[in-house]
Enzyme design. Structure first.
Site: not given
Ligand code: 8YV
Length: 326
Positions: A155-157, A178, A237-239, A268, A286-287
């Site tokens: 995706g974009r990121i 996908r 850096i996803a989830r 988390e 998560h920064i």
């Molecule tokens: C958020 C993120 O800081 O945008 C997202 O999906 O994971 C982070 O940028 C976090 O989800 C808090 O809302």
């Protein structure tokens, strides 16, 4: 009478001030993470809610809050929303895409570099007073420039990370997604579409940027880690939940892969205890989107969605536009 809006977490004072021009606002200055029952109680009588990833909006919450019309997430990810349940309840959901793309891609690359070049591991060694002499292979890490960058989720990121790797570091970029990107986007990222198997087997540095859903749960587990090169690094850096953290800790301990960089974790802010004991992992809380200009832009976009929808029936980034009037 102004509509009532709940701001579920602490945010910039100017965001609260701006929303207060249009709404009767209840905020959360203590930044308490409310239980579901507390969230439901706070949402009573509210037409709108400003949320972050920590507030789950599901059928139970929606059924208990019949006056709710919109929930605006200050995040691009929205796995805290049950979008189908929101649509069924006629509640609009919005997210905050685009404004965080480049900042998050910067961080993805920072984590890749720190992981490959063992930045935190070597800093801990230095701080512990263990550095007594130079040696030829001390904290020798993995090459980054010119190596193969794998991206899962383009995706974009993902594209932002690909551009950094291809143009800044002369990397050979491969990706799996996908759907395949258009030739123009592939050319801009200098990226080549491959199967998931090829991606796992060929990447020297693999970055995960897929959205979380039930279908993407444990996309990378023991079997996938076993397919990776023993010299490879993995960045998430996803989830949390995209990676099986327990399996990753084993792979890191056994040097099945060289190292990992994690900004997100299953469950988390808890972190799997085994990840805390392996040295070859860089851990951040998560920064990835955390710069003040970007967080301000995310808050502004969430606020714009609330104001646009509750005052004019319009939203900038709707997730379920079918509930918009007309
Ligand atoms: C958020 C993120 O800081 O945008 C997202 O999906 O994971 C982070 O940028 C976090 O989800 C808090 O809302």
């Amino acid at each position: 009478m102004k509509p009532k809006v709940l701001i579920a977490r602490a945010v910039f004072p100017e965001t609260i001030a701006r929303l207060s021009l249009h709404f009767e606002v209840e905020s959360n200055p203590d930044d308490t993470i409310w239980t579901k029952a507390q969230l439901i109680q706070k949402l009573q009588g509210k037409a709108g809610a400003f949320t972050t990833g920590s507030e789950r909006i599901d059928a139970e919450v929606l059924a208990a809050c019949p006056q709710l019309k919109i929930v605006a997430n200050m995040a691009v990810g929205y796995n805290n929303f049950d979008v189908d349940a929101m649509t069924a309840a006629g509640v609009l959901g919005t997210n905050a895409p685009d404004v965080l793309t480049e900042t998050t891609a910067d961080f993805g690359f920072a984590l890749l570099m720190a992981t490959a070049r063992r930045v935190t591991e070597s800093e801990h060694y230095l701080r512990a007073g263990l550095w007594t002499k130079w040696s030829y292979d001390m904290f020798a890490g993995a090459e980054v420039h010119g190596r193969t960058l794998g991206i899962l989720g383009m995706g974009r990121i993902g594209q932002g990370i690909a551009r950094r790797g291809a143009h800044g570091f002369g990397m050979n970029v491969i990706y799996h997604n996908r759907s395949q990107l258009s030739p123009a986007l592939e050319a801009a990222c200098k990226a080549r579409y491959v199967s998931k198997e090829e991606l796992l087997g060929s990447a020297d540095h693999l970055v995960l940027v897929v959205p979380y859903s039930a279908a993407s749960h444990h996309t990378v587990g023991a079997a996938e880690l076993a397919r990776m090169k023993p010299t490879a690094t993995l960045v998430n850096i996803a989830r949390g939940g995209i990676v099986d953290d327990a399996a990753l800790a084993v792979a890191l301990r056994d040097k099945r892969i060289a190292a990992a960089g994690l900004d997100v974790f299953e469950g988390e802010p808890k972190v799997h205890p085994d990840l805390l004991t392996v040295p070859n992992v860089v851990l951040t809380p998560h920064i990835a989107s955390a710069t003040i200009p970007t967080r301000r832009a995310m808050a502004n976009l969430a606020a714009d969605n609330l104001i646009g929808f509750l005052t004019e029936g319009k939203a900038l980034t709707p997730l379920n536009p079918q509930v918009l009037p007309g």
